[in-house]
Design a protein around this motif. Structure first.
Motif, PDB file in Angstrom:
ATOM      1  N   LEU A 189       0.799  -1.225   0.000  1.00  0.00           N
ATOM      2  CA  LEU A 189       0.000   0.000   0.000  1.00  0.00           C
ATOM      3  C   LEU A 189       0.832   1.275   0.000  1.00  0.00           C
ATOM      4  N   SER A 190       1.989   1.246   0.655  1.00  0.00           N
ATOM      5  CA  SER A 190       2.814   2.451   0.737  1.00  0.00           C
ATOM      6  C   SER A 190       3.613   2.705  -0.542  1.00  0.00           C
ATOM      7  N   GLN A 191       3.534   1.811  -1.496  1.00  0.00           N
ATOM      8  CA  GLN A 191       4.302   1.955  -2.741  1.00  0.00           C
ATOM      9  C   GLN A 191       3.597   2.785  -3.809  1.00  0.00           C
ATOM     10  N   PHE A 192       2.350   3.166  -3.571  1.00  0.00           N
ATOM     11  CA  PHE A 192       1.574   3.830  -4.613  1.00  0.00           C
ATOM     12  C   PHE A 192       1.019   5.163  -4.126  1.00  0.00           C
ATOM     13  N   ASP A 193       0.860   6.071  -5.069  1.00  0.00           N
ATOM     14  CA  ASP A 193       0.163   7.324  -4.808  1.00  0.00           C
ATOM     15  C   ASP A 193      -1.311   7.043  -5.090  1.00  0.00           C
ATOM     16  N   TRP A 194      -2.045   6.729  -4.056  1.00  0.00           N
ATOM     17  CA  TRP A 194      -3.436   6.306  -4.229  1.00  0.00           C
ATOM     18  C   TRP A 194      -4.340   7.441  -4.688  1.00  0.00           C
ATOM     19  N   SER A 195      -3.885   8.680  -4.559  1.00  0.00           N
ATOM     20  CA  SER A 195      -4.709   9.783  -5.044  1.00  0.00           C
ATOM     21  C   SER A 195      -4.816   9.757  -6.572  1.00  0.00           C
ATOM     22  N   ARG A 196      -3.944   9.009  -7.218  1.00  0.00           N
ATOM     23  CA  ARG A 196      -3.968   8.882  -8.675  1.00  0.00           C
ATOM     24  C   ARG A 196      -4.451   7.500  -9.118  1.00  0.00           C
ATOM     25  N   PHE A 197      -5.001   6.733  -8.203  1.00  0.00           N
ATOM     26  CA  PHE A 197      -5.362   5.348  -8.506  1.00  0.00           C
ATOM     27  C   PHE A 197      -6.475   5.245  -9.539  1.00  0.00           C
ATOM     28  N   ASN A 198      -6.223   4.380 -10.481  1.00  0.00           N
ATOM     29  CA  ASN A 198      -7.277   3.926 -11.384  1.00  0.00           C
ATOM     30  C   ASN A 198      -6.972   2.459 -11.671  1.00  0.00           C
ATOM     31  N   THR A 199      -7.911   1.761 -12.133  1.00  0.00           N
ATOM     32  CA  THR A 199      -7.748   0.313 -12.304  1.00  0.00           C
ATOM     33  C   THR A 199      -6.906  -0.047 -13.519  1.00  0.00           C
ATOM     34  N   ASP A 200      -6.385   0.951 -14.238  1.00  0.00           N
ATOM     35  CA  ASP A 200      -5.548   0.676 -15.405  1.00  0.00           C
ATOM     36  C   ASP A 200      -4.116   0.306 -15.051  1.00  0.00           C
ATOM     37  N   ASP A 201      -3.670   0.634 -13.842  1.00  0.00           N
ATOM     38  CA  ASP A 201      -2.305   0.320 -13.414  1.00  0.00           C
ATOM     39  C   ASP A 201      -2.288  -1.106 -12.864  1.00  0.00           C
ATOM     40  N   PRO A 202      -1.677  -2.049 -13.585  1.00  0.00           N
ATOM     41  CA  PRO A 202      -1.726  -3.456 -13.147  1.00  0.00           C
ATOM     42  C   PRO A 202      -1.098  -3.688 -11.773  1.00  0.00           C
ATOM     43  N   ALA A 203       0.003  -2.992 -11.461  1.00  0.00           N
ATOM     44  CA  ALA A 203       0.653  -3.190 -10.162  1.00  0.00           C
ATOM     45  C   ALA A 203      -0.229  -2.675  -9.029  1.00  0.00           C
ATOM     46  N   ALA A 204      -0.791  -1.482  -9.200  1.00  0.00           N
ATOM     47  CA  ALA A 204      -1.675  -0.932  -8.164  1.00  0.00           C
ATOM     48  C   ALA A 204      -2.932  -1.779  -8.036  1.00  0.00           C
ATOM     49  N   HIS A 205      -3.455  -2.255  -9.154  1.00  0.00           N
ATOM     50  CA  HIS A 205      -4.649  -3.099  -9.121  1.00  0.00           C
ATOM     51  C   HIS A 205      -4.357  -4.401  -8.370  1.00  0.00           C
ATOM     52  N   ALA A 206      -3.189  -5.008  -8.606  1.00  0.00           N
ATOM     53  CA  ALA A 206      -2.824  -6.250  -7.903  1.00  0.00           C
ATOM     54  C   ALA A 206      -2.689  -5.993  -6.407  1.00  0.00           C
ATOM     55  N   CYS A 207      -2.089  -4.868  -6.041  1.00  0.00           N
ATOM     56  CA  CYS A 207      -1.972  -4.503  -4.627  1.00  0.00           C
ATOM     57  C   CYS A 207      -3.355  -4.329  -4.018  1.00  0.00           C
ATOM     58  N   SER A 208      -4.219  -3.639  -4.738  1.00  0.00           N
ATOM     59  CA  SER A 208      -5.585  -3.412  -4.275  1.00  0.00           C
ATOM     60  C   SER A 208      -6.297  -4.735  -4.019  1.00  0.00           C
ATOM     61  N   GLN A 209      -6.125  -5.677  -4.908  1.00  0.00           N
ATOM     62  CA  GLN A 209      -6.767  -6.985  -4.751  1.00  0.00           C
ATOM     63  C   GLN A 209      -6.255  -7.702  -3.499  1.00  0.00           C
ATOM     64  N   ARG A 210      -4.939  -7.626  -3.229  1.00  0.00           N
ATOM     65  CA  ARG A 210      -4.360  -8.286  -2.047  1.00  0.00           C
ATOM     66  C   ARG A 210      -4.819  -7.627  -0.752  1.00  0.00           C
ATOM     67  N   ALA A 211      -4.884  -6.300  -0.757  1.00  0.00           N
ATOM     68  CA  ALA A 211      -5.134  -5.555   0.476  1.00  0.00           C
ATOM     69  C   ALA A 211      -6.612  -5.345   0.781  1.00  0.00           C
ATOM     70  N   ASN A 212      -7.467  -5.538  -0.200  1.00  0.00           N
ATOM     71  CA  ASN A 212      -8.851  -5.093  -0.075  1.00  0.00           C
ATOM     72  C   ASN A 212      -9.613  -5.697   1.104  1.00  0.00           C
ATOM     73  N   ASP A 213      -9.551  -6.987   1.318  1.00  0.00           N
ATOM     74  CA  ASP A 213     -10.337  -7.596   2.398  1.00  0.00           C
ATOM     75  C   ASP A 213      -9.935  -7.044   3.769  1.00  0.00           C
ATOM     76  N   MET A 214      -8.626  -6.962   4.014  1.00  0.00           N
ATOM     77  CA  MET A 214      -8.162  -6.479   5.314  1.00  0.00           C
ATOM     78  C   MET A 214      -8.493  -4.996   5.494  1.00  0.00           C
TER      79      MET A 214
END
Length: 165
Positions: free
Chosen positions: A39-64
């Protein structure tokens, strides 16, 4: 996840699903939280689902992160905020503090709060408020530039109770 308001007063309890309770227990008992590390590796203020790395992180972190956000959100209902958008905004601002109270680090708390702030745009409308932003009408600590967290997260202000109480 339910809360009760009887005759304008918040209940002293809430119900959280067994699955979310399990995730919160796992968070509290585990010194390593690999699902949140990215989560600390990304600027989430710019998040969109087009970034595969951020999307993968989102998928891992989402439940917690969802479990942590739910706990913070429901605690705002227990403080008397019936409105979902208000409870969500105040819960978001208390998320870093909640993470720390459950044994997480300040860095984890800030990263979780920033991530959850980025996801607000996809929530149902009743959970969103235009006042939930830096300088917005629901900001608890306008004196700090660190929205949605404070520079040093702390408990909600003593006077932060809903209008129903």
């Amino acid at each position: 996840m339910t809360f009760r308001f009887h005759v304008g007063r918040a209940a002293s309890y809430t119900h959280i699903t067994r699955g979310m309770c399990g995730l919160l227990a796992k968070f509290r008992s585990s010194p390593q939280r690999p699902e949140l590390a990215c989560l600390s590796q990304f600027d989430w203020s710019r998040f969109n689902t087009d970034d595969p790395a951020a999307h993968a992180c989102s998928q891992r972190a989402n439940d917690m992160t969802e479990a942590l956000m739910t706990l913070a959100h429901e605690s705002m209902h227990l403080r008397g905020w019936l409105d979902e958008a208000t409870a969500q905004c105040y819960g978001l601002q208390e998320l870093a503090f909640t993470v720390e109270q459950l044994g997480g680090s300040l860095a984890e708390g800030v990263a979780v709060a920033r991530y959850m702030q980025a996801l607000q745009q996809w929530l149902p409308e009743e959970y969103r408020s235009s006042g939930c932003a830096a300088g917005g009408s629901l900001e608890q600590h306008p004196e700090t530039p660190a929205f949605p967290t404070e520079l040093v997260p702390g408990p909600p202000p003593l006077a932060l109770f809903g209008p129903q109480l």
